[in-house]
Structure formats: C-alpha cells, structure tokens
Design an enzyme around this catalytic site. Sequence first.
Site, PDB file in Angstrom:
ATOM      1  N   ASP A  68       0.838  -1.195   0.000  1.00 39.44           N
ATOM      2  CA  ASP A  68       0.000   0.000   0.000  1.00 39.44           C
ATOM      3  C   ASP A  68       0.881   1.256   0.000  1.00 39.44           C
ATOM      4  OD1 ASP A  68      -2.343   1.414   0.037  1.00 39.44           O
ATOM      5  OD2 ASP A  68      -3.180   0.413   1.795  1.00 39.44           O
TER       6      ASP A  68
ATOM      7  N   ASP B 233     -10.878   2.730  -3.039  1.00 32.54           N
ATOM      8  CA  ASP B 233     -11.321   1.502  -2.368  1.00 32.54           C
ATOM      9  C   ASP B 233     -12.788   1.175  -2.666  1.00 32.54           C
ATOM     10  OD1 ASP B 233      -8.853   1.641  -1.237  1.00 32.54           O
ATOM     11  OD2 ASP B 233      -9.555   1.885   0.827  1.00 32.54           O
TER      12      ASP B 233
HETATM   13  C1  GLA Z   1      -6.050   1.412   1.857  1.00 36.25           C
HETATM   14  C2  GLA Z   1      -6.192   0.349   0.787  1.00 36.25           C
HETATM   15  C3  GLA Z   1      -7.242  -0.663   1.216  1.00 36.25           C
HETATM   16  C4  GLA Z   1      -6.858  -1.285   2.536  1.00 36.25           C
HETATM   17  C5  GLA Z   1      -6.650  -0.205   3.587  1.00 36.25           C
HETATM   18  C6  GLA Z   1      -6.073  -0.757   4.865  1.00 36.25           C
HETATM   19  O1  GLA Z   1      -7.182   2.194   1.976  1.00 36.25           O
HETATM   20  O2  GLA Z   1      -6.539   0.916  -0.448  1.00 36.25           O
HETATM   21  O3  GLA Z   1      -7.399  -1.654   0.224  1.00 36.25           O
HETATM   22  O4  GLA Z   1      -5.695  -2.053   2.360  1.00 36.25           O
HETATM   23  O5  GLA Z   1      -5.757   0.808   3.108  1.00 36.25           O
HETATM   24  O6  GLA Z   1      -5.863   0.204   5.833  1.00 36.25           O
END
Ligand code: GLA
Length: 433
Positions: free
Chosen positions: A158, A219
């Site tokens: 990430d 997301d």
């Molecule tokens: C980001 C990512 C998500 C998830 C969260 C975890 O938002 O895009 O897919 O992994 O972090 O905190």
Amino acid sequence: MHLAVLLSASALFVATFALDNGEMRTPPMGWLAWERFRCDIDCEHDPKNCISENLFMDMADRLSEDGWRELGYVYVNIDDCWSSMKRDKNGRLQADPKRFPGGIHKLARYMHDRGLKLGLYGDMGTHTCGGYPGTTLDKIEIDAQTLADWEVDMFKFDGCYSNATEQEKGYPLMSKALNATGRPIGYSCSWPAYQGGLPPQVNYTQLGEICNLWRNYGDIQDSWDSVLNIIDWFFENQDVLIPAAGPGQWNDPDMLVAGDFGLSMEQSRAQMALWAIMAAPLFMSNDLRTISSGARSILQNKMAISINQDAMGIQGRRILTEKSQIQVFWRPLSNNASALVFFSRRNDMPYRYQTTLSKLNYTTGSYQIYDVFTEKTMVLKDSTSFVVSVNPTGVVMWYVSAPAKLNHRQFYKGGRLQGSGYDDENAVPRVFL
Ligand code: GLA
C-alpha cells in the site's frame, strides 16, 4: 505480414522486461479480508470477526471444503492491522502476538497444507493506512526477506504515508528485493492509486515490468454506488488501461463484494460479469462461513471464471453505450471465442434490447452462444435481429464460440429443440432470456 512480425517482436520485447517471477499468468483469485472485516481487532468481544489467525484459518477451511479452491480461489490474504505496533529487536515486522500466536509462518504452512496460498499486506511509507508500522526505504530489503522467510506467496504494498518521490523509489526497489529472495511472491502495487491512476503521473509500462497487479483507483465499499463508480472509472479510461494488462500484469479494480450486504443478486452478477470482462483479480471479501447459496453460485459460476481466467489475458472493453442506458461490453478470448455482456443502467424494469450480432462486430456467419448465468445454449446468425431482456442494474452475459457452420442436428437433443431457432432474417425478434 509486416504487422505480424512487428507484433511478435514487440511481444518478445514485453516478455523480456515483464516482472520475471512467473507468477499470476492469469488474474489471481482468492479471498481478501479488508472490505468485509477491516481492522476489527476486538477479539475479546467479537472473536468470530476479529483480524486473527482463526479468521484466516476459517476462510482457508471454507475455500478448501466448499468447492472454491478447485475453481481457482486459492489465495487467503491478510490485509492491514495484522502486525504488532513495534518491530522486533532485529528490526523485523512481527505479527500481533495475541491475535496471531502461531505467527505468520505457521499460517502460511496452514494454507500450503491445504493447497492454498497466503497473502500479506504492507505499506510503502512510515505507517500503514491503519497506523501500523510501514516500510520506509531503508526497511525494504529486510521486509522482503521476512516475507520470504515466512513463505508468504503474495504481497500487497500500500502507499499511505509516503510521497511521490519515495514511491517512485520504493515500488521498484521492493520488486527487486522480492525477486532477490528467490521465492516467487506475487506483487500487488497500490502505487498508481496514489498517483491518480492515469498517465503522465502513472507509467503503466513500468508497472507491468515491476508488479503483477496494481490498484488503479479508490477503495471498493459494500454498495452498488461504489461498484458503479469503479466500473465507470475503469471503462472511461479503458484505452489507457487495456494495453497495460496481460499475463502476469493486471489492473485491479478491487475486491468482489458479492456475498455481502450491499448488492442484490442482479448486481452481484453484474460485478462478477464485468470483473471477468476486465480480466480483474477475483478477490472476494465476504464471510464464506455464512454466504448465501445465491451469492455462492454467482461467485462459483464456472463459465464466468473461465472467461476471467482466459489464457490470452486480454482485458475487455465497453463497445457501446446506448441512449436506452444499456451498455455492451466485449472481451476477446482464446480459440477465437469472445464474451459479451449486456448491462442495464436502468432502474425501472427489464429492458428488451434489440440488436444483431453484426451491430456488435460479429460478421462471419453463425455463432454458438452460451448464456453464462442461465446456462442455455443457442445459435445466432450475425444478421438475425434478436432481443435480449436485461434486468435493472443487471447483466446478461454470453460466451460466444468461434463462428461455425450451422449443424441442424445440434438443435435437437433427445428429440427436443434446444435453444431458440436461428437465421430467419425476417422473423419477429425473439425474446429468449
Ligand atoms: C487502503 C487500501 C485498502 C486497505 C486499507 C487498509 O485504503 O486501499 O485496500 O488495504 O488501506 O488500511
């Protein structure tokens, strides 16, 4: 001829420089904790749902006992909030000792014993998005080695709490460090999602060289609005995204939320169908212990999966957006076959969409059609007008075989006519679905 030579030469060129870990020649499939279970670490009050080794072992049991693994769903992926707040005395990441008493290595063994694979999450930056220890540039090698020591099979990297310059260094460095461990570890990069997902900030050629998959966009959430928003972004930008995808390198529109609370059955089929058209990774984020039989049969649909997993790995495209709010999607597949999806953006009632295969660029005769969700087969001539009934927010998905000469015998099975008739150009259009 010249074009063919040129194309194969450029294919060679890509093959030489693509991430060379041999992983994920078709889009990866499995289960990923984040959308459904987030950062729930309250094991005392919510032992069933908390981010702990039990949750991942439960999902592994379901994948291996309920028919998922055989269909290709083999990854069990831990997301954020798995680690301890502190690295160990050697500077290595460590799992939270209360929630993962056996540690990550033991969990990887649990997966491998069942023919499954384990994925883990980390973050290029000072902290993960959930506030756990991140991987700064100086920690990349040690973290890559830790993943290999634990026998992890996939790593999602990430990008919270880092800037563009650090990301530009960190994502390629991690790719190198993972390769240097000698363990094949599928590498999922969130980098493009942090840089707006589009050129010139994002260099998709480079991503294909260093990552197996990448999150391009925001997301997913457990709602139809969220799924639609993602679909629209990916198909509005299809001309940039399609050339980026191929065996070993995939655009990732994020998890399947079919099986959760936000989507109807129609919408779940729509997500499955369009993720298959997009050659998207299929990571379910749901509770496999309690999933409904309806959602399960959509996620376990063999033809939808085999379209998703097609060996050529060519990402499909939206070919039509009609005033009637019907959209048509198409993906070329191996053996001269293809997939078609008719998608209704309407909210009123089933819409009878009238068209011909030739209007959809099928112009070489008769085609055998297999309806992915009703499992009916029929034959259609390119020029024959037909009507397909598409439910609001739903899809009709077809696997279209290579054109073949009509064989009248194939319509009759056990003395009964199978599917609807064919090729009478003046016939009234048939509603066959
Ligand atoms: C980001 C990512 C998500 C998830 C969260 C975890 O938002 O895009 O897919 O992994 O972090 O905190």
